[in-house]
Design an enzyme around this catalytic site. Structure first.
Site, PDB file in Angstrom:
ATOM      1  N   LYS A 260       8.662   8.317  -3.054  1.00 32.68           N
ATOM      2  CA  LYS A 260       8.867   7.892  -4.322  1.00 32.68           C
ATOM      3  C   LYS A 260       8.626   8.691  -5.396  1.00 32.68           C
ATOM      4  O   LYS A 260       7.695   9.423  -5.534  1.00 32.68           O
ATOM      5  CB  LYS A 260       8.394   6.366  -4.445  1.00 32.68           C
ATOM      6  N   ARG A 334      11.394  -3.588   6.156  1.00 37.70           N
ATOM      7  CA  ARG A 334      12.260  -4.158   7.256  1.00 37.70           C
ATOM      8  C   ARG A 334      11.914  -3.543   8.608  1.00 37.70           C
ATOM      9  O   ARG A 334      11.999  -4.501   9.623  1.00 37.70           O
ATOM     10  CB  ARG A 334      13.779  -3.825   6.887  1.00 37.70           C
TER      11      ARG A 334
END
Length: 492
Positions: A260, A334
């Site tokens: 990020k 996920r």
């Protein structure tokens, strides 16, 4: 947690009385208080009093100069329980340093009494564990409601359990990631469950490998602090229904090798809110003695970049054997949820609910006050209704079948993202999760287990100004609604 009481006669040692004001039109403010305060309505025009939400004004009691009256805005009429809950929290947040506060609203129902108790209790929340100098002013320690009800003790207990569950989430999320990591999360969880009729099981990295939890292992393998899976079970002997909660527990998310940007990494300690929520909900359900079996799966990992981290193009084997090609290591939530959903499905519960700060796309689509709800439409409609009762907003979102094809992989069963795609990110993530929901039986044509996916990424943290009972920082979104939802199932 503050001391809370409900009494038909206010104690004389309370020096701060809270009443309400409503907005009737642009030029008029209406008083919302017990009839004993009718004389106050004529004085409102002499003070700068607003009936708008979150407004709080303090004036001297005209009948007793040693006491003050706090007028809190309730918004437009008619006043409902949600407005009262928010107003109670707004008042208590502004009354730091006061020892005792009495609410003198004209309560019309136990629902309103519970709402004010909840809002006031949640409004007292603070997190000062890491302050080197203790605060000079403490939150309100004693909250009293001037009301008549035959259910005072029950309402106080319910409000305390629900507010305490929200506080647990906030405490865990506020804890810095150097102190909160997968193993320490499990230790804190075990401590929080003491004296409750629950059991738990914890998988360390060796057990995760042995039992095929490749998603959790893959996400956590870049960190020096290994991943964990924790299962908590509350199972009353007479329960006939079973729900499973699956919580995303990324204790810190750097994005892994798909790193990020620096500013986007700040605040990523909140990426374990789903696991914290699942823990808080099952703890509250057990504390109330609800006649409902609940299993919580806390999927815990720290997503770090290192020479051992999962790489883009790596293939992970999820519990049960399905393979996932990882095309972006920052779509890690996920992956851990996939393991949890498969494990939950193996027990054939009546409903699976996963809670996750899953996608930035949820914030783009729904903002910061609405959480996305995807999955079984009939179950979602019930949760939306329960959310409205609790002043929490869930918005049903579709799961278009055509989006699943975007996740096709050339070499694995499914990919975790579609590279370059910027459309429908929240929905695509939910389509990925749907692949890991099991069937109600071993029959090939058996329907899939009813399932709700809650993407709380935009709502789990309040980065703006405080509002109602919600201060800046973690919000505890969905905790109270899920408790209400469980109550509905237990009594249906």
């Amino acid at each position: 947690m503050p001391i809370m009481t409900v009494s038909p006669t206010p104690n004389t040692d309370s020096t701060t009385m809270v009443v309400g004001a409503t907005t009737r039109n642009a030029d008029e403010v209406g008083l919302y208080a017990r009839s004993e305060f009718d004389a106050l309505s004529g004085l409102l025009s002499e003070f700068d009093v607003s009936g708008s939400l979150d407004s709080v004004s303090r004036i001297v009691d005209p009948n007793n100069p040693n006491k003050s009256i706090v007028v809190v805005g309730l918004g437009a009429e008619p006043v409902d329980a949600n407005a009262l809950r928010a107003a109670a929290g707004a008042a208590i947040r502004r009354l730091v340093g006061n020892t005792k506060v009495t609410f003198a609203f004209p309560f019309a129902s136990d629902e309103e009494i519970l709402a004010v108790l909840e809002g006031a209790a949640m409004g007292t929340y603070t997190f000062t564990s890491y302050k080197s100098v203790p605060p000079t002013k403490l939150p309100v320690q004693n909250i009293e409601l001037w009301a008549t009800t035959d259910s005072a003790a029950e309402l106080v207990q319910r409000a305390a359990i629900r507010a305490d569950a929200v506080s647990l989430v906030k405490d865990l999320v506020n804890t810095p990631p150097n102190d909160l990591y997968p193993e320490s999360f499990t230790r804190l969880a075990v401590t929080s469950l003491k004296e409750l009729d629950v059991t738990h099981e914890i998988w360390d990295e060796k057990a995760l490998k042995r039992d095929g939890f490749g998603g959790i292992l893959g996400v956590g393998q870049g960190s020096s602090r290994p991943p964990r899976l924790m299962k908590v079970v509350y199972s009353p002997a007479t329960a006939t229904k079973h729900i499973a909660l699956v919580g995303k527990g990324i204790t810190f998310d750097t994005g892994g090798l798909s790193l990020k940007p620096p500013t986007s990494m700040i605040g990523m300690k909140y990426d374990m809110t789903g696991a914290a929520t699942s823990l808080a909900v099952i703890r509250a359900i057990a504390a109330t003695g609800m006649n409902l079996k609940v299993t919580a799966w806390l999927c815990l990992a720290e997503n770090m970049p290192s020479s051992t981290a999962t790489r883009p193009n790596d293939v992970l084997v999820i519990r049960g054997g399905k393979t996932v090609e990882v095309l972006n290591t920052d779509a890690e939530g996920r992956l851990v949820l996939a393991d949890g959903l498969v494990a939950a499905s193996e027990e054939n519960p009546d409903l699976i609910i996963d809670v996750a700060t899953l996608t930035g796309a949820a914030t783009v689509a729904l903002g910061t006050r609405y959480a996305g709800a995807m999955g079984s439409a009939d179950m979602i409609s019930q949760l939306v209704e329960d959310g409205q009762t609790n002043g929490e907003n869930f918005w049903p979102m579709p799961l278009p079948n055509e989006l699943r094809t975007l996740l096709n992989s050339d070499i694995a069963d499914i990919a975790n993202i579609k590279p370059g795609n910027t459309a429908g990110g929240m929905l695509i993530a939910a389509c990925f999760l749907r692949d890991f929901i099991g069937r109600t039986s071993s029959a090939a044509d058996a329907p899939t287990i009813p399932w709700i996916h809650l993407d709380i990424a935009g709502t789990a943290n309040n980065a703006g100004s405080p509002f109602g009972f919600t201060a800046a920082g973690p919000t505890g979104i969905s905790v109270r609604s899920l408790i209400t939802f469980a109550e509905r199932l237990a009594t249906a």
